[in-house]
Design a protein around this motif. Structure first.
Motif, mmCIF file in Angstrom:
data_model
loop_
_atom_site.group_PDB
_atom_site.id
_atom_site.type_symbol
_atom_site.label_atom_id
_atom_site.label_comp_id
_atom_site.label_asym_id
_atom_site.label_seq_id
_atom_site.Cartn_x
_atom_site.Cartn_y
_atom_site.Cartn_z
ATOM 1 N N MET A 1 11.566 16.666 -10.880
ATOM 2 C CA MET A 1 12.797 16.011 -10.927
ATOM 3 C C MET A 1 13.769 16.377 -11.386
ATOM 4 S SD MET A 1 11.509 13.833 -14.439
ATOM 5 C CE MET A 1 12.991 13.040 -14.499
ATOM 6 N N LYS B 1 12.405 9.306 -12.213
ATOM 7 C CA LYS B 1 11.048 9.706 -12.921
ATOM 8 C C LYS B 1 11.223 10.136 -14.223
ATOM 9 C CE LYS B 1 10.340 11.574 -7.973
ATOM 10 N NZ LYS B 1 10.024 12.877 -7.333
ATOM 11 N N LYS B 2 9.859 10.293 -14.772
ATOM 12 C CA LYS B 2 9.548 10.573 -16.255
ATOM 13 C C LYS B 2 9.477 11.978 -16.467
ATOM 14 C CE LYS B 2 6.668 9.272 -20.257
ATOM 15 N NZ LYS B 2 5.601 8.776 -20.773
ATOM 16 N N SER C 1 17.014 11.122 -16.901
ATOM 17 C CA SER C 1 16.410 11.232 -15.506
ATOM 18 C C SER C 1 17.685 10.888 -14.485
ATOM 19 C CB SER C 1 15.208 10.381 -15.424
ATOM 20 O OG SER C 1 14.662 10.294 -14.231
ATOM 21 N N ASP D 1 16.649 10.503 -11.093
ATOM 22 C CA ASP D 1 15.947 10.109 -10.234
ATOM 23 C C ASP D 1 14.986 8.975 -10.340
ATOM 24 O OD1 ASP D 1 13.977 11.848 -11.007
ATOM 25 O OD2 ASP D 1 14.414 13.338 -9.565
ATOM 26 N N ASN E 1 7.282 16.637 -4.930
ATOM 27 C CA ASN E 1 7.645 15.350 -5.420
ATOM 28 C C ASN E 1 7.408 15.292 -6.895
ATOM 29 O OD1 ASN E 1 8.447 12.471 -4.898
ATOM 30 N ND2 ASN E 1 6.280 11.744 -5.164
ATOM 31 N N ASP E 2 6.544 16.075 -7.387
ATOM 32 C CA ASP E 2 6.445 16.076 -8.817
ATOM 33 C C ASP E 2 7.496 17.024 -9.612
ATOM 34 O OD1 ASP E 2 3.934 14.669 -8.743
ATOM 35 O OD2 ASP E 2 2.873 16.602 -8.100
ATOM 36 N N ARG F 1 1.249 15.619 -14.991
ATOM 37 C CA ARG F 1 0.749 16.174 -13.692
ATOM 38 C C ARG F 1 0.117 17.404 -13.770
ATOM 39 N NH1 ARG F 1 2.748 11.903 -12.211
ATOM 40 N NH2 ARG F 1 3.815 11.516 -10.257
ATOM 41 N N ARG G 1 12.331 23.229 -6.402
ATOM 42 C CA ARG G 1 11.208 22.342 -6.236
ATOM 43 C C ARG G 1 10.099 23.426 -5.994
ATOM 44 N NH1 ARG G 1 13.239 16.944 -3.451
ATOM 45 N NH2 ARG G 1 13.876 15.724 -5.407
ATOM 46 N N VAL H 1 7.647 16.696 -13.705
ATOM 47 C CA VAL H 1 7.532 15.254 -14.360
ATOM 48 C C VAL H 1 6.230 15.394 -15.441
ATOM 49 C CG1 VAL H 1 8.245 14.308 -12.311
ATOM 50 C CG2 VAL H 1 5.946 14.679 -12.455
ATOM 51 N N SER H 2 6.254 14.246 -16.217
ATOM 52 C CA SER H 2 5.281 14.331 -17.055
ATOM 53 C C SER H 2 3.853 13.851 -16.505
ATOM 54 C CB SER H 2 5.422 13.116 -17.895
ATOM 55 O OG SER H 2 4.416 12.919 -19.277
#
Length: 205
Positions: free
Chosen positions: A55, A67-68, A63, A65, A52-53, A44, A5, A41-42
């Protein structure tokens, strides 16, 4: 996952600082030790990512968790499947890379030759060589892009990168450091090629 991350957030800010991640474009990923993958993620902005963005998905793109993921996650996973040594994949959207593919609409590859920067690519030790970066037509169907590009990437001597026409550059490496180096080197060489074309036109050569 925490290290992945942090690495992806950092690379997103770096690419945005280069002007290679406008609006919400681009997507980045890393292979995790447990066989899954960390991905952006999608939707951002990549220069404003937080941890947090980022995944996680499995090898089938599901996925893990809630998220997309980006729709282009499938292209990342195709690279990880085809090349088990790949540890990170980056997708940049520079004006130079997009402009080059639009300027040569019939080309399905672009030759880079004689550049000192070629030595930044894995396995290249001299500028006295040439590398052809494959170009594939854009599509909203990721399966079409994957089917068109994978056989060419598996061919002997293929570079760790390809261009999607009118869309941008994919580059990868054994880890994030190598993936960054591949992206930066190819983006630089593309910009140099376009600058050379401009100088030649200006001088009438």
């Amino acid at each position: 996952m925490l290290d992945a991350r942090a690495a992806i957030v950092t690379v997103g800010r770096w690419l945005d600082g280069k002007g290679w991640a406008p609006a919400t474009s681009g997507n980045y990923s890393m292979r995790l030790d447990n066989g899954n993958f960390a991905v952006t993620v999608s939707g951002r902005h990549k220069g404003r990512l937080t941890e947090n963005d980022i995944m996680s998905v499995d090898a089938d793109g599901r996925s893990l968790d809630g998220k997309k993921p980006s729709a282009e996650t499938a292209l990342h996973l195709a690279l990880y499947s085809s090349f088990p040594d790949v540890g990170a994949v980056l997708h940049s959207h520079s004006p130079a890379a997009v402009g080059l593919t639009r300027a040569f609409p019939g080309a399905y590859g672009y030759l880079l030759a004689g550049h000192e920067m070629l030595k930044a690519l894995p396995g290249v030790t001299t500028h006295e060589t040439e590398v052809t970066i494959p170009i594939v037509d854009n599509s909203q169907d990721m399966a079409e892009i994957e089917a068109a590009i994978t056989p060419r990437l598996l061919a002997a001597g293929a570079p760790p990168a390809y261009l999607i026409r009118g869309h941008g550059l994919y580059g990868w490496g054994r880890d994030m450091v190598e993936a960054e180096r591949v992206i930066e080197a190819i983006e630089w060489m593309i910009a140099a090629e376009l600058a050379e074309m401009g100088f030649r036109e200006g001088s009438g050569r």
